[in-house]
Design a protein around this motif. Structure first.
Motif, PDB file in Angstrom:
ATOM      1  N   SER A  16      32.213  26.822  58.668  1.00  0.00           N
ATOM      2  CA  SER A  16      32.475  27.784  59.736  1.00  0.00           C
ATOM      3  C   SER A  16      33.065  29.069  59.165  1.00  0.00           C
ATOM      4  O   SER A  16      33.691  29.074  58.101  1.00  0.00           O
ATOM      5  N   GLU A  85      29.107  36.819  57.141  1.00  0.00           N
ATOM      6  CA  GLU A  85      28.020  37.177  58.041  1.00  0.00           C
ATOM      7  C   GLU A  85      27.311  35.907  58.499  1.00  0.00           C
ATOM      8  O   GLU A  85      27.422  34.861  57.871  1.00  0.00           O
ATOM      9  N   LYS A  86      26.593  36.021  59.591  1.00  0.00           N
ATOM     10  CA  LYS A  86      25.786  34.910  60.111  1.00  0.00           C
ATOM     11  C   LYS A  86      24.331  35.386  60.159  1.00  0.00           C
ATOM     12  O   LYS A  86      24.065  36.502  60.599  1.00  0.00           O
ATOM     13  N   THR A  87      23.411  34.528  59.716  1.00  0.00           N
ATOM     14  CA  THR A  87      22.001  34.874  59.835  1.00  0.00           C
ATOM     15  C   THR A  87      21.587  34.729  61.294  1.00  0.00           C
ATOM     16  O   THR A  87      22.077  33.847  61.998  1.00  0.00           O
ATOM     17  N   GLU A  88      20.719  35.614  61.732  1.00  0.00           N
ATOM     18  CA  GLU A  88      20.315  35.608  63.139  1.00  0.00           C
ATOM     19  C   GLU A  88      19.505  34.371  63.510  1.00  0.00           C
ATOM     20  O   GLU A  88      19.729  33.768  64.544  1.00  0.00           O
ATOM     21  N   SER A  90      18.915  31.265  61.713  1.00  0.00           N
ATOM     22  CA  SER A  90      19.459  29.927  61.474  1.00  0.00           C
ATOM     23  C   SER A  90      20.955  29.815  61.744  1.00  0.00           C
ATOM     24  O   SER A  90      21.514  28.733  61.688  1.00  0.00           O
ATOM     25  N   ASN A  91      21.609  30.952  62.001  1.00  0.00           N
ATOM     26  CA  ASN A  91      23.053  30.985  62.240  1.00  0.00           C
ATOM     27  C   ASN A  91      23.851  30.452  61.041  1.00  0.00           C
ATOM     28  O   ASN A  91      24.935  29.911  61.180  1.00  0.00           O
ATOM     29  N   GLN A  92      23.266  30.592  59.853  1.00  0.00           N
ATOM     30  CA  GLN A  92      23.925  30.145  58.628  1.00  0.00           C
ATOM     31  C   GLN A  92      25.015  31.140  58.229  1.00  0.00           C
ATOM     32  O   GLN A  92      24.881  32.339  58.422  1.00  0.00           O
ATOM     33  N   THR A  93      26.105  30.626  57.671  1.00  0.00           N
ATOM     34  CA  THR A  93      27.203  31.467  57.203  1.00  0.00           C
ATOM     35  C   THR A  93      26.880  31.994  55.809  1.00  0.00           C
ATOM     36  O   THR A  93      26.496  31.232  54.928  1.00  0.00           O
TER      37      THR A  93
END
Length: 126
Positions: A16, A85-88, A90-93
């Motif tokens: 997270s 940052e979060k990828t749009e 996959s929402n990966q950190t």
């Protein structure tokens, strides 16, 4: 003297933003992976590596987003920053590190960051 240049590195992590921010913005978190020992007082962090102490001040930050430090011995325009940052899709950190180095030292500095981030990933369990 050659001019130091800004470089950026990106590391995808499975954790997270809040946990990652704790690891990059607190003396306890940074002491887990970045230096042998870290202390902070009034926004100035003291990083200890094998008895060598370097100090950096926090110049800006936003909780769970980024923290930017400036080494007290460095030029005013230089800094090192941890940005989350979060990828749009996959929402990966993603941990984005910005730092400065001499042009001929960027590869070595990048390898040092790679090594340190591997240690952090191990400690995070990410």
């Amino acid at each position: 003297m050659s001019k130091r240049q800004l470089f950026r590195l990106e590391y995808p992590l499975r954790c997270s933003a809040a946990l990652l921010y704790e690891f990059v913005s607190t003396s306890n978190g940074l002491g887990e992976w970045f230096a042998d020992k870290v202390d902070d007082k009034d926004g100035v962090f003291s990083f200890n590596w094998n008895g060598t102490i370097e100090k950096a001040e926090v110049v800006s930050q936003e909780v769970d987003k980024f923290i930017r430090f400036r080494w007290l011995h460095a030029a005013k325009e230089e800094y090192f920053e941890f940005r989350i940052e979060k990828t749009e899709v996959s929402n990966q950190t993603i941990l984005v590190i910005s730092d400065f180095a001499e042009k001929n030292e960027v590869k070595d500095q990048s390898q040092l960051w790679d090594y340190q981030i591997k240690d952090m990933v191990h400690r995070l369990g990410a």
